[in-house]
Enzyme design. Structure first.
Site, PDB file in Angstrom:
ATOM      1  N   ARG A 123       0.808  -1.236   0.000  1.00 39.10           N
ATOM      2  CA  ARG A 123       0.000   0.000   0.000  1.00 39.10           C
ATOM      3  C   ARG A 123       0.833   1.275   0.000  1.00 39.10           C
ATOM      4  NH1 ARG A 123      -2.502  -3.333   3.527  1.00 39.10           N
ATOM      5  NH2 ARG A 123      -4.374  -4.309   2.682  1.00 39.10           N
ATOM      6  N   LYS A 145       1.996  11.278 -11.563  1.00 44.14           N
ATOM      7  CA  LYS A 145       1.224  10.245 -12.260  1.00 44.14           C
ATOM      8  C   LYS A 145       2.098   9.016 -12.462  1.00 44.14           C
ATOM      9  CE  LYS A 145      -1.001  12.762 -15.739  1.00 44.14           C
ATOM     10  NZ  LYS A 145      -1.827  12.674 -16.942  1.00 44.14           N
ATOM     11  N   GLU A 187       8.796  18.689 -25.607  1.00 45.96           N
ATOM     12  CA  GLU A 187       8.028  19.052 -24.408  1.00 45.96           C
ATOM     13  C   GLU A 187       8.512  20.395 -23.838  1.00 45.96           C
ATOM     14  OE1 GLU A 187       5.372  17.500 -23.537  1.00 45.96           O
ATOM     15  OE2 GLU A 187       5.558  15.431 -24.245  1.00 45.96           O
ATOM     16  N   LYS A 231       5.701  23.047 -15.414  1.00 44.25           N
ATOM     17  CA  LYS A 231       4.868  21.891 -15.072  1.00 44.25           C
ATOM     18  C   LYS A 231       4.565  21.892 -13.577  1.00 44.25           C
ATOM     19  CE  LYS A 231       3.671  17.150 -15.703  1.00 44.25           C
ATOM     20  NZ  LYS A 231       3.883  15.824 -16.277  1.00 44.25           N
ATOM     21  N   GLU A 241      -5.779  16.798 -11.968  1.00 39.54           N
ATOM     22  CA  GLU A 241      -6.109  16.947 -13.383  1.00 39.54           C
ATOM     23  C   GLU A 241      -7.590  17.236 -13.627  1.00 39.54           C
ATOM     24  OE1 GLU A 241      -5.087  13.607 -16.052  1.00 39.54           O
ATOM     25  OE2 GLU A 241      -3.861  15.099 -17.052  1.00 39.54           O
ATOM     26  N   ARG A 245      -4.555  21.700 -15.674  1.00 40.47           N
ATOM     27  CA  ARG A 245      -3.529  20.758 -16.129  1.00 40.47           C
ATOM     28  C   ARG A 245      -3.718  20.379 -17.599  1.00 40.47           C
ATOM     29  NH1 ARG A 245      -1.188  16.297 -11.900  1.00 40.47           N
ATOM     30  NH2 ARG A 245       0.155  15.205 -13.312  1.00 40.47           N
ATOM     31  N   ASN A 249      -1.528  19.448 -22.301  1.00 40.55           N
ATOM     32  CA  ASN A 249      -1.825  18.582 -23.444  1.00 40.55           C
ATOM     33  C   ASN A 249      -1.762  19.313 -24.783  1.00 40.55           C
ATOM     34  OD1 ASN A 249      -2.124  15.989 -22.458  1.00 40.55           O
ATOM     35  ND2 ASN A 249      -4.112  16.494 -21.601  1.00 40.55           N
ATOM     36  N   HIS A 256      -1.255  12.098 -29.702  1.00 41.17           N
ATOM     37  CA  HIS A 256      -1.649  10.753 -29.243  1.00 41.17           C
ATOM     38  C   HIS A 256      -2.317   9.966 -30.365  1.00 41.17           C
ATOM     39  CE1 HIS A 256      -1.738  12.251 -24.812  1.00 41.17           C
ATOM     40  NE2 HIS A 256      -0.598  11.664 -25.084  1.00 41.17           N
ATOM     41  N   HIS A 269       7.359   9.924 -28.982  1.00 36.70           N
ATOM     42  CA  HIS A 269       6.292  10.776 -28.455  1.00 36.70           C
ATOM     43  C   HIS A 269       6.467  12.245 -28.867  1.00 36.70           C
ATOM     44  CE1 HIS A 269       3.253  12.272 -25.748  1.00 36.70           C
ATOM     45  NE2 HIS A 269       4.149  13.030 -25.140  1.00 36.70           N
TER      46      HIS A 269
HETATM   47  N1  LIG Z   1       3.886  10.094 -15.741  1.00 35.97           N
HETATM   48  C1  LIG Z   1       3.735  11.084 -16.603  1.00 35.97           C
HETATM   49  O1  LIG Z   1       3.199  12.140 -16.274  1.00 35.97           O
HETATM   50  C2  LIG Z   1       4.256  10.907 -18.006  1.00 35.97           C
HETATM   51  C3  LIG Z   1       4.373  12.020 -18.846  1.00 35.97           C
HETATM   52  C4  LIG Z   1       4.920  11.836 -20.120  1.00 35.97           C
HETATM   53  C5  LIG Z   1       5.334  10.565 -20.527  1.00 35.97           C
HETATM   54  N2  LIG Z   1       5.186   9.504 -19.676  1.00 35.97           N
HETATM   55  C6  LIG Z   1       5.628   8.162 -20.071  1.00 35.97           C
HETATM   56  O2  LIG Z   1       7.024   8.180 -20.288  1.00 35.97           O
HETATM   57  C7  LIG Z   1       7.378   7.097 -21.133  1.00 35.97           C
HETATM   58  C8  LIG Z   1       8.417   7.561 -22.127  1.00 35.97           C
HETATM   59  O3  LIG Z   1       9.549   7.972 -21.437  1.00 35.97           O
HETATM   60  P1  LIG Z   1      10.956   8.164 -22.175  1.00 35.97           P
HETATM   61  O4  LIG Z   1      10.763   8.919 -23.405  1.00 35.97           O
HETATM   62  O5  LIG Z   1      11.904   8.660 -21.157  1.00 35.97           O
HETATM   63  O6  LIG Z   1      11.287   6.677 -22.643  1.00 35.97           O
HETATM   64  P2  LIG Z   1      12.170   5.494 -22.016  1.00 35.97           P
HETATM   65  O7  LIG Z   1      12.082   5.450 -20.550  1.00 35.97           O
HETATM   66  O8  LIG Z   1      11.773   4.270 -22.750  1.00 35.97           O
HETATM   67  O9  LIG Z   1      13.647   5.914 -22.421  1.00 35.97           O
HETATM   68  C9  LIG Z   1      13.991   5.951 -23.779  1.00 35.97           C
HETATM   69  C10 LIG Z   1      15.232   5.107 -24.080  1.00 35.97           C
HETATM   70  O10 LIG Z   1      16.380   5.801 -23.584  1.00 35.97           O
HETATM   71  C11 LIG Z   1      17.170   4.944 -22.777  1.00 35.97           C
HETATM   72  N3  LIG Z   1      17.821   5.832 -21.811  1.00 35.97           N
HETATM   73  C12 LIG Z   1      17.293   6.387 -20.712  1.00 35.97           C
HETATM   74  N4  LIG Z   1      18.158   7.262 -20.170  1.00 35.97           N
HETATM   75  C13 LIG Z   1      19.268   7.240 -20.931  1.00 35.97           C
HETATM   76  C14 LIG Z   1      20.495   7.936 -20.901  1.00 35.97           C
HETATM   77  N5  LIG Z   1      20.748   8.864 -19.973  1.00 35.97           N
HETATM   78  N6  LIG Z   1      21.407   7.651 -21.861  1.00 35.97           N
HETATM   79  C15 LIG Z   1      21.146   6.740 -22.837  1.00 35.97           C
HETATM   80  N7  LIG Z   1      20.001   6.072 -22.931  1.00 35.97           N
HETATM   81  C16 LIG Z   1      19.066   6.328 -21.986  1.00 35.97           C
HETATM   82  C17 LIG Z   1      16.223   3.951 -22.215  1.00 35.97           C
HETATM   83  O11 LIG Z   1      16.870   2.753 -21.858  1.00 35.97           O
HETATM   84  C18 LIG Z   1      15.249   3.755 -23.386  1.00 35.97           C
HETATM   85  O12 LIG Z   1      15.788   2.818 -24.278  1.00 35.97           O
HETATM   86  C19 LIG Z   1       6.092   6.622 -21.778  1.00 35.97           C
HETATM   87  O13 LIG Z   1       5.731   5.370 -21.231  1.00 35.97           O
HETATM   88  C20 LIG Z   1       5.069   7.678 -21.376  1.00 35.97           C
HETATM   89  O14 LIG Z   1       3.764   7.162 -21.216  1.00 35.97           O
HETATM   90  C21 LIG Z   1       4.671   9.664 -18.431  1.00 35.97           C
HETATM   91 ZN   LIG Z   2       3.913  14.630 -23.809  1.00 30.50          ZN
END
Ligand SMILES: NC(=O)c1ccc[n+]([C@@H]2O[C@H](COP(=O)([O-])OP(=O)(O)OC[C@H]3O[C@@H](n4cnc5c(N)ncnc54)[C@H](O)[C@@H]3O)[C@@H](O)[C@H]2O)c1
Ligand SMILES: [Zn+2]
Length: 367
Positions: A123, A145, A187, A231, A241, A245, A249, A256, A269
């Site tokens: 929990r 989130k 972003e 943010k 949200e 917030r 988007n 998306h 993304h």
């Molecule tokens: N929680 C939220 O509010 C929120 C907001 C936006 C996106 N997201 C989520 O985030 C995810 C995408 O995140 P992301 O773009 O960071 O992708 P990711 O975590 O998959 O990282 C991208 C790639 O980079 C590699 N990597 C990470 N750090 C590195 C570094 N310093 N050097 C070299 N390689 C590195 C990882 O191993 C991976 O292969 C999605 O699942 C999305 O839904 C969440």
């Molecule tokens: Zn985004």
């Protein structure tokens, strides 16, 4: 260079985001300063483990904090209940309790997954984010989130679960592939367009250096700090949200839809969001919210983002259907984020049909 501290949230759920070079070397001391950390379950992916685990482990050991490392495969597929289940098993076998802390070292995938596990194991354990992608540093590590994906859709199983702290080491970006960096930079551009005309000016000057990774430490840290502040401000005002917030988007309604219609593979993304922002600029101008000159200036910035490698174009019908399915839509209308100036934004209820011309134009323009 000293690190900057930005506070997020209110009351008991408030936490600080520290941004600066070299922070991974200070994780142990910072955890000690937070108190009540217990043992640490350090969750990371196999790529980040190879690159950035050593300084974190060394710093925890130096601070006398016992830790166990749990590694998942890199990539979105790890953001699943199956991976969460295997992490629960390792936590149980390792004897972890709710007084222990999950430290998430990695991009948004690791942050969302490890955050979800921290929120649900016993929990709720303590959670600290160490974001290592630009996207995670400016976006996913802030706002509380956490989620895993379901076969029927992304992020469908999750919670609002604020971390105790976010430690953003800007030096980790040195190893980030260029394409990932530009994706995260989308972003930053979004944050500037919706809320910060001065950040927009900095981007107009430094965009290529930030995207290609040649910017100096101070320039990089400043852009990240400003995006984090935007943010932080928005999610503090609207933790669950409900309204404000939504402006985060901007560019995401179509973004998306493009990601889902291309099967979450060919487009990163941020690349989808850049295309979505172009459409949103056109819509903002058509609705009379944004001047022709401001639209042109924003488009000129977005034109400097590299095009993604060629990919099969989604159909117009598919994209429009995806827009209608968007979970953020209310009844028949889409809550669409428009710019009302450079650094100013608002939401507008729109019939998806009103987006058709802009969507068509965007699909025409795809590489
Ligand atoms: N929680 C939220 O509010 C929120 C907001 C936006 C996106 N997201 C989520 O985030 C995810 C995408 O995140 P992301 O773009 O960071 O992708 P990711 O975590 O998959 O990282 C991208 C790639 O980079 C590699 N990597 C990470 N750090 C590195 C570094 N310093 N050097 C070299 N390689 C590195 C990882 O191993 C991976 O292969 C999605 O699942 C999305 O839904 C969440
Ligand atoms: Zn985004």
């Amino acid at each position: 260079m000293a690190s900057a501290s930005i506070s997020v949230g209110q009351g008991e759920r408030a936490y600080a985001v520290e941004v600066g070079p070299g922070l991974l070397h200070e994780v142990g001391g910072r955890l000690r300063a937070l108190g009540k950390h217990g043992r640490v379950a350090l969750i990371t992916d196999a790529s980040v483990e190879r690159l950035w685990l050593a300084p974190v482990r060394a710093s925890l050991t130096a601070a006398g904090i016992d830790s166990q490392t749990l590694v998942v495969p890199p990539g979105e597929a790890s953001k699943s209940l199956a991976t969460a289940d295997s992490l629960y098993t390792q936590l149980i076998q390792g004897g972890f309790t709710r007084s222990d802390t999950v430290v998430a070292l990695g991009g948004g995938v690791v942050g969302d997954l490890a955050g979800f596990v921290a929120a649900t194991y016993h929990r709720g354990m303590g959670l600290v984010h160490l974001p290592t992608t630009l996207l995670a540093q400016v976006d996913s590590s802030i706002g509380g989130k956490v989620a895993v994906d379901h076969a029927l859709g992304k992020n469908l199983v999750g919670a609002f679960y604020p971390p105790r702290a976010v430690l953003t080491d800007t030096r980790t970006l040195a190893s980030l592939p260029k394409r990932e960096r530009w994706s995260g930079l989308a972003e930053v551009a979004k944050a500037a367009l919706i809320a910060d005309a001065e950040l927009l000016q900095w981007l107009e000057r430094d965009l290529e250096a930030l995207g290609d990774g040649t910017a100096d430490e101070a320039t990089t840290a400043r852009a990240i700090e400003r995006s984090v502040s935007i943010k932080a401000h928005v999610v503090t005002a609207d933790e669950k949200e409900q309204g404000l917030r939504m402006v985060l988007n901007f560019g995401h309604t179509l973004g998306h839809a493009l990601e889902s219609e291309t099967g979450y593979g060919p487009l990163l993304h941020g690349e989808a969001v850049v295309m979505g922002m172009r459409v949103a600029l056109g819509v903002s101008r058509t609705l009379g919210k944004l001047s022709v000159d401001d639209e042109a200036r924003a488009r000129a910035l977005l034109a400097r983002f590299p095009a993604p490698p060629p990919f099969p174009k989604p159909t117009r019908e598919g994209v429009l259907a995806a827009l209608r399915r968007d979970k953020k839509s209310h009844a028949a209308k889409v809550r669409f984020v428009v710019l009302t100036g450079l650094g100013r934004s608002d939401t507008e209820p729109l019939d998806p049909a009103a987006l058709e011309p802009a969507v068509e134009e965007a699909l025409e323009a795809l590489p």
